[in-house]
Design an enzyme around this catalytic site. Structure first.
Site, PDB file in Angstrom:
ATOM      1  N   CYS A 106       0.351  -1.150  -0.058  1.00 32.96           N
ATOM      2  CA  CYS A 106       0.153   0.123   0.251  1.00 32.96           C
ATOM      3  C   CYS A 106       1.249   1.311  -0.121  1.00 32.96           C
ATOM      4  O   CYS A 106       0.194   2.169  -0.732  1.00 32.96           O
ATOM      5  CB  CYS A 106      -0.860   0.237   1.011  1.00 32.96           C
ATOM      6  SG  CYS A 106      -2.104  -1.298   1.194  1.00 32.96           S
TER       7      CYS A 106
HETATM    8  C1  BEZ Z   1       0.761  -4.904   1.751  1.00 33.71           C
HETATM    9  O1  BEZ Z   1       0.507  -3.370   1.851  1.00 33.71           O
HETATM   10  O2  BEZ Z   1       2.256  -5.280   2.032  1.00 33.71           O
HETATM   11  C2  BEZ Z   1       0.488  -5.921   2.823  1.00 33.71           C
HETATM   12  C3  BEZ Z   1      -1.528  -5.693   2.973  1.00 33.71           C
HETATM   13  C4  BEZ Z   1      -1.679  -6.428   3.743  1.00 33.71           C
HETATM   14  C5  BEZ Z   1      -1.201  -6.979   4.755  1.00 33.71           C
HETATM   15  C6  BEZ Z   1      -0.072  -7.372   4.586  1.00 33.71           C
HETATM   16  C7  BEZ Z   1       0.969  -6.280   3.792  1.00 33.71           C
END
Ligand code: BEZ
Length: 173
Positions: free
Chosen positions: A54
Site C-alpha cells: 500500500c
Molecule cells: C501490504 O500492503 O503489503 C500488506 C497489506 C496487508 C497485509 C499485509 C501486507
C-alpha cells in the site's frame, strides 16, 4: 454489483489552527454525499495504512498519476482503508500525499456495505478492506476493479487490477 455508493458517515480529523495545545485537530464528519455528490471520483481501497504494498505502490502510483486522472475529468482520487482517522492522517503525512484524499473508514461501515469487508485475523488485523478500485460518477458506480480471490484470512495479497494504471487505462479507453 451495487450501483450506488452506500450511505455512511466518515469520521475524519482536520486541523484547526485556532485551537490551542499540541494537537490542534478536530473531528469533521463527511457523508457519502459530501464525497461523491456531483463529482467524478476515483476510489481505491486497500487493507491497511503503513503496510508495504500500500505504501510503496498502491497509494504512490495514484499520487503520481493525479494530473493524468484530472485530465480525464476526474475531480478527486480517494483512498479508503479500514483504519481510524488518526492513523490515516499520519500515513498521509508520512507519504507526503498531496493529491489523493485519504478517507478513514474506521468502523468499516462503508466497506461492509460495499461487500468488500474481509477478516484478516490471520495477520492480527481484524476486519479490513479487500483491494478494489472504482469509478464513481455523482454517486453511481460506473466501473469496479476487484482483486481476485476474495476471501477471509487470505494467505496472499492479490494486487493486479486495483492499481492506478489499470484505472487510468480504463478512463482513456
Ligand atoms: C501490504 O500492503 O503489503 C500488506 C497489506 C496487508 C497485509 C499485509 C501486507
Amino acid at each position: 454489483m451495487i450501483k450506488h455508493v452506500p450511505n455512511t458517515v466518515f469520521k475524519t480529523r482536520v486541523r484547526n489552527d485556532a485551537l490551542d495545545g499540541p494537537n490542534p485537530f478536530e473531528w469533521k464528519d463527511l457523508s457519502s454525499d459530501d464525497i461523491f455528490k456531483g463529482k467524478k471520483v476515483v476510489v481505491f481501497s486497500l487493507p491497511g495504512a503503513f503496510t508495504p504494498t500500500c505504501s510503496t505502490s498502491h497509494l504512490p502510483r495514484f499520487e503520481e498519476l493525479y494530473d493524468e486522472f484530472k485530465a480525464q475529468g476526474v475531480d478527486a482520487i480517494v483512498c479508503i482503508s479500514v483504519n481510524d482517522a488518526f492513523v490515516m492522517y499520519q500515513w498521509g503525512k508520512s507519504q507526503g500525499a498531496k493529491n489523493v484524499f485519504l478517507l478513514p473508514d474506521g468502523s468499516g461501515d462503508f466497506t461492509r456495505k460495499m461487500g468488500m469487508l474481509v477478516c484478516k485475523d490471520n495477520l492480527g488485523f481484524g476486519m479490513r478492506s479487500w483491494r478494489y478500485s472504482m469509478l464513481v460518477d455523482d454517486g453511481e458506480i460506473r466501473e469496479m476493479f476487484v482483486e481476485d480471490g476474495f476471501e477471509d484470512n487470505c494467505p496472499t495479497d492479490p494486487f493486479e487490477v486495483s492499481d492506478a494504471d489499470t484505472m487510468l487505462n480504463y478512463l482513456k479507453s
